[in-house]
Design a protein around this motif. Structure first.
Motif, PDB file in Angstrom:
ATOM      1  N   ASN A 124       3.127   6.912   8.272  1.00  0.00           N
ATOM      2  CA  ASN A 124       2.841   5.970   9.364  1.00  0.00           C
ATOM      3  C   ASN A 124       3.546   4.636   9.166  1.00  0.00           C
ATOM      4  O   ASN A 124       3.174   3.638   9.801  1.00  0.00           O
ATOM      5  N   ASP A 125       4.529   4.578   8.275  1.00  0.00           N
ATOM      6  CA  ASP A 125       5.256   3.334   7.988  1.00  0.00           C
ATOM      7  C   ASP A 125       4.395   2.279   7.294  1.00  0.00           C
ATOM      8  O   ASP A 125       4.849   1.150   7.105  1.00  0.00           O
ATOM      9  N   ILE A 171      -8.292  10.504   4.152  1.00  0.00           N
ATOM     10  CA  ILE A 171      -7.356  10.601   3.038  1.00  0.00           C
ATOM     11  C   ILE A 171      -8.118  10.515   1.716  1.00  0.00           C
ATOM     12  O   ILE A 171      -7.732  11.137   0.719  1.00  0.00           O
ATOM     13  N   PRO A 174       0.792  -1.240   0.000  1.00  0.00           N
ATOM     14  CA  PRO A 174       0.000   0.000   0.000  1.00  0.00           C
ATOM     15  C   PRO A 174       0.822   1.286   0.000  1.00  0.00           C
ATOM     16  O   PRO A 174       0.266   2.344   0.292  1.00  0.00           O
ATOM     17  N   HIS A 175       2.117   1.230  -0.324  1.00  0.00           N
ATOM     18  CA  HIS A 175       2.868   2.487  -0.414  1.00  0.00           C
ATOM     19  C   HIS A 175       2.252   3.375  -1.495  1.00  0.00           C
ATOM     20  O   HIS A 175       1.814   2.897  -2.540  1.00  0.00           O
ATOM     21  N   LEU A 176       2.301   4.669  -1.209  1.00  0.00           N
ATOM     22  CA  LEU A 176       1.540   5.623  -2.006  1.00  0.00           C
ATOM     23  C   LEU A 176       1.863   5.571  -3.501  1.00  0.00           C
ATOM     24  O   LEU A 176       0.967   5.741  -4.338  1.00  0.00           O
ATOM     25  N   VAL A 189      -0.634   8.720   6.712  1.00  0.00           N
ATOM     26  CA  VAL A 189       0.287   8.751   5.560  1.00  0.00           C
ATOM     27  C   VAL A 189       1.718   8.457   6.008  1.00  0.00           C
ATOM     28  O   VAL A 189       2.279   7.420   5.637  1.00  0.00           O
ATOM     29  N   VAL A 205       8.106  -4.489   6.822  1.00  0.00           N
ATOM     30  CA  VAL A 205       7.110  -4.040   5.857  1.00  0.00           C
ATOM     31  C   VAL A 205       7.038  -5.136   4.794  1.00  0.00           C
ATOM     32  O   VAL A 205       8.067  -5.683   4.398  1.00  0.00           O
ATOM     33  N   GLY A 264       9.771  -0.450   9.086  1.00  0.00           N
ATOM     34  CA  GLY A 264       9.260   0.894   9.369  1.00  0.00           C
ATOM     35  C   GLY A 264      10.328   1.767  10.007  1.00  0.00           C
ATOM     36  O   GLY A 264      11.107   1.280  10.824  1.00  0.00           O
ATOM     37  N   VAL A 265      10.345   3.049   9.641  1.00  0.00           N
ATOM     38  CA  VAL A 265      11.329   3.979  10.200  1.00  0.00           C
ATOM     39  C   VAL A 265      11.118   4.132  11.704  1.00  0.00           C
ATOM     40  O   VAL A 265      12.046   4.048  12.501  1.00  0.00           O
ATOM     41  N   ARG A 266       9.861   4.370  12.091  1.00  0.00           N
ATOM     42  CA  ARG A 266       9.554   4.581  13.505  1.00  0.00           C
ATOM     43  C   ARG A 266       9.368   3.245  14.218  1.00  0.00           C
ATOM     44  O   ARG A 266       9.883   3.034  15.305  1.00  0.00           O
ATOM     45  N   THR A 267       8.630   2.350  13.541  1.00  0.00           N
ATOM     46  CA  THR A 267       8.213   1.114  14.199  1.00  0.00           C
ATOM     47  C   THR A 267       9.314   0.056  14.189  1.00  0.00           C
ATOM     48  O   THR A 267       9.366  -0.779  15.095  1.00  0.00           O
ATOM     49  N   GLN A 307       0.027  12.524   9.713  1.00  0.00           N
ATOM     50  CA  GLN A 307       0.864  11.729  10.616  1.00  0.00           C
ATOM     51  C   GLN A 307       0.295  10.329  10.815  1.00  0.00           C
ATOM     52  O   GLN A 307       1.010   9.340  10.738  1.00  0.00           O
ATOM     53  N   HIS A 324      -6.424   3.378   6.199  1.00  0.00           N
ATOM     54  CA  HIS A 324      -5.648   4.611   6.051  1.00  0.00           C
ATOM     55  C   HIS A 324      -5.897   5.381   4.757  1.00  0.00           C
ATOM     56  O   HIS A 324      -5.404   6.486   4.608  1.00  0.00           O
ATOM     57  N   VAL A 348       4.349  13.626  -1.052  1.00  0.00           N
ATOM     58  CA  VAL A 348       4.723  12.393  -0.351  1.00  0.00           C
ATOM     59  C   VAL A 348       5.722  11.591  -1.195  1.00  0.00           C
ATOM     60  O   VAL A 348       6.780  11.194  -0.706  1.00  0.00           O
ATOM     61  N   TRP A 367       3.348   5.258   3.842  1.00  0.00           N
ATOM     62  CA  TRP A 367       4.644   5.815   3.468  1.00  0.00           C
ATOM     63  C   TRP A 367       5.591   5.712   4.660  1.00  0.00           C
ATOM     64  O   TRP A 367       5.124   5.808   5.801  1.00  0.00           O
ATOM     65  N   PRO A 368       6.890   5.535   4.415  1.00  0.00           N
ATOM     66  CA  PRO A 368       7.826   5.526   5.530  1.00  0.00           C
ATOM     67  C   PRO A 368       7.660   6.804   6.364  1.00  0.00           C
ATOM     68  O   PRO A 368       7.467   7.880   5.795  1.00  0.00           O
ATOM     69  N   ASP A 369       7.750   6.666   7.662  1.00  0.00           N
ATOM     70  CA  ASP A 369       7.557   7.837   8.517  1.00  0.00           C
ATOM     71  C   ASP A 369       8.836   8.673   8.536  1.00  0.00           C
ATOM     72  O   ASP A 369       9.609   8.634   9.500  1.00  0.00           O
ATOM     73  N   LEU A 370       9.006   9.446   7.491  1.00  0.00           N
ATOM     74  CA  LEU A 370      10.218  10.253   7.370  1.00  0.00           C
ATOM     75  C   LEU A 370      10.272  11.365   8.432  1.00  0.00           C
ATOM     76  O   LEU A 370      11.335  11.928   8.680  1.00  0.00           O
ATOM     77  N   THR A 371       9.141  11.650   9.057  1.00  0.00           N
ATOM     78  CA  THR A 371       9.145  12.660  10.123  1.00  0.00           C
ATOM     79  C   THR A 371       9.839  12.126  11.372  1.00  0.00           C
ATOM     80  O   THR A 371      10.153  12.883  12.280  1.00  0.00           O
ATOM     81  N   ALA A 372      10.067  10.802  11.420  1.00  0.00           N
ATOM     82  CA  ALA A 372      10.713  10.200  12.598  1.00  0.00           C
ATOM     83  C   ALA A 372      12.218  10.058  12.421  1.00  0.00           C
ATOM     84  O   ALA A 372      12.901   9.598  13.330  1.00  0.00           O
ATOM     85  N   GLU A 373      12.751  10.434  11.263  1.00  0.00           N
ATOM     86  CA  GLU A 373      14.198  10.336  11.024  1.00  0.00           C
ATOM     87  C   GLU A 373      14.927  11.304  11.947  1.00  0.00           C
ATOM     88  O   GLU A 373      14.488  12.442  12.150  1.00  0.00           O
TER      89      GLU A 373
END
Lengths: 369, 369
Positions: free
Chosen positions: B171-172, A174, A129-131, B169, A223, A216-219, B166, A168, B138, B175-181
């Motif tokens: 949310n990993d 969205i 489901p990536h955009l 989108v 993926v 996941g970057v945060r998680t 957040q 999502h 995005v 899309w990868p959560d680039l805001t968490a980098e």
């Protein structure tokens, strides 16, 4: 014998937003203008572009491909193996079937023709489901409510895909939740990994396989993405269409690609494997930490070597079409698609994979496999 | 005196996936190649297209606009009020500032130039999180990690926008959560409705206003969007850039548009209101239940009439530029942008709004207001 017609609506791996992954497929011999799509990064706009070009090209076609690196265009033969059968634009048989079935297709304006061709896509098989793999289908989706559109659309995917799309995307935040409309013109449906599913519009089997695509970057959690096998039930010919993928994360205790290639080698005689459309996003120079869940040539060739070992043919993988998608644009001097193609061909030879036919998936072209 | 340069990267209201809403803005007189964007439906690809065209056009430009209805192209004067100042492609002052600040800009290939121009967009002001207003930004977002890119990007919006971006989108999953980098190269930041915020890169005030944009299909709860006022602090000149919008839902007890026009009339002398970029998605023939949270000409003219009444000028809204965006493609005979423009001009005259300058926002053009 040609079995599969695959039109590349998009094969761009970002970060440009246009022409991201979407392939439309049909059997080479059908009377109906119906299509399935694998991924939905692109859609109606690209179809319109192809209809416009079809008007002007008069059977001939421009043998240059937009590039925007060393030159703004490069000769098509730089991207395509000489034995790959390819045509610019939508397939002639699709256009013929539209003219036959839709009385006014030929005299309609390009916009009306676009809605008509797009209506023919009744089933989407989404890899993840990536955009960049769904944005086109989502923005295109309200077209199902146009009065002249009598068809419905179903979006198929493994649970990681369908759950994310419902929660999502089609969530009234969205995008309007068109799956909740009483008309039921848009449906989300689950597939199970490794389970053979009958394609609803073609005499094909569809077999999805879960694969890894980073964390996941945060998680930090894995993926997933999907590889699809499409098998013609009569001829037993197959084509494999892949979503974004990385090598197996063995630390997760899952050897998903290893299991996939075993399935392929055990179930599809090499002569029936007509082609593999697979990503190779990054050039050889990329460090492992720069791959973000994708393949570079060394990893793709590793995977093809595994398949080669499993088939154990004296000719290697000779004759197999490998169509490379999802190359990322970078601010480089040379077109990264050409860099990656060269690297893949070099490594394939070094690893004795036989006469592999490696090409780049080109947006706006139809391949015959 | 020209204050605002507005380049239309996308103004398409769907269902085609390409060129959806994104405007880039800069003051007419800056030395820096920095830009803000309102919405992010389009981005790098459109910038690349404009750079390519700029190469070939040599100061002259094609005076036809892609249409694909009655004809594949229509004369530009069909879409634009004769007094609107407009130029094809990126503004000359932007290109000049890039050449001045980036030593190798002129000799770089088009792809490198594209990354460079795109890097200049440091701030996005998003109207609402619907996919056609965010998909470009995005998909473009990983470009911030290219080695040559030293700049950061901030995405601004009201809470309905930032929370959705957040949660749904970045949310990993979608899309990868680039805001968490840890590099913090991409940030999401909240704005408050009606609160004056200083623009971080230009000597401008930014004032967001919450407006209605339909209700959820499944949830039935109101969907919100945003109008932005950009005010040059020195000249006091303003431009209004709107997201998707519908007339006030008075049954919700919120008169958001009514309050907005009151604010405008009380705070911006008409001579300082340089233009309004506003949606008019659907033609006059649309029934109310077909609007799905959008405006048709009768409703847009109603809103402009409210503003006219509040200003109470003897000349009506004479001289005001109204730039219409987000027209939806339909399988019609005639280009709906031309239909809607004709309807708006007719209704504006009927309602005595003065010599309004109504035009269509054309993708790939820069407006000077």
């Amino acid at each position: 014998m040609v079995v599969f017609e695959i039109t590349v609506l998009g094969a761009n791996g970002g970060p440009t937003e246009y022409g991201t992954q979407c392939f439309i497929l049909k059997p080479a011999r059908t009377e109906d203008p119906e299509l399935i799509a694998i991924d939905g990064g692109s859609g109606m706009h690209q179809l319109r572009e192809m209809l416009v070009q079809g008007q002007h090209d008069n059977e001939s076609y421009d043998e240059f491909v937009p590039s925007f690196y060393e030159h703004d265009r490069e000769p098509i033969e730089f991207f395509i193996h000489p034995k790959l059968s390819i045509q610019k634009g939508l397939s002639k048989s699709l256009i013929q079937s539209l003219k036959r079935q839709e009385g006014h297709f030929e005299s309609a304006n390009i916009t009306k023709q676009t809605f008509k061709v797009f209506q023919g896509i009744t089933d989407y098989y989404i890899t993840h489901p990536h955009l960049d793999h769904i944005s086109g289908l989502v923005v295109n989706s309200p077209s199902i409510y146009e009065q002249e559109n009598t068809k419905k659309k179903t979006i198929w995917g493994l649970s990681h895909t369908i759950e994310a799309l419902q929660k999502h995307v089609f969530n009234d935040l969205i995008w309007p939740d068109l799956t909740a409309e009483r008309s039921e013109k848009l449906k989300l449906k689950f597939l199970n990994s490794r389970e053979v599913q009958k394609c609803t519009i073609f005499p094909w089997d569809v077999i999805p396989f879960k694969v890894h695509h980073g964390v996941g970057v945060r998680t930090g959690t894995p993926v997933y993405s999907t590889f699809y096998i499409f098998r013609d039930r009569k001829s037993k010919d197959c084509v494999i269409v892949c979503g974004d993928v990385e090598q197996d994360r063995r630390e997760c205790g899952e050897s998903l690609l290893e299991e996939f290639w075993s399935y392929v080698a055990e179930n599809i005689p090499l002569a029936h494997l007509k082609g593999i459309l697979v990503e190779c996003s990054c050039p050889l120079s990329s460090k492992p930490e720069q791959l973000y869940g994708h393949l570079s040539p060394i990893y793709l060739i590793d995977e093809l070597s595994s398949l080669n070992t499993l088939y154990n043919s004296s000719k290697g993988l000779s004759g197999l079409n490998v169509i490379v998608t999802h190359v990322k644009a970078t601010p480089a001097k040379r077109d990264p698609r050409l860099t990656i193609l060269e690297e893949l061909r070099f490594l394939a030879e070094e690893r004795n994979l036989g006469d592999l036919r490696i090409s780049i998936a080109l947006e706006g072209y139809t391949l015959f496999l």
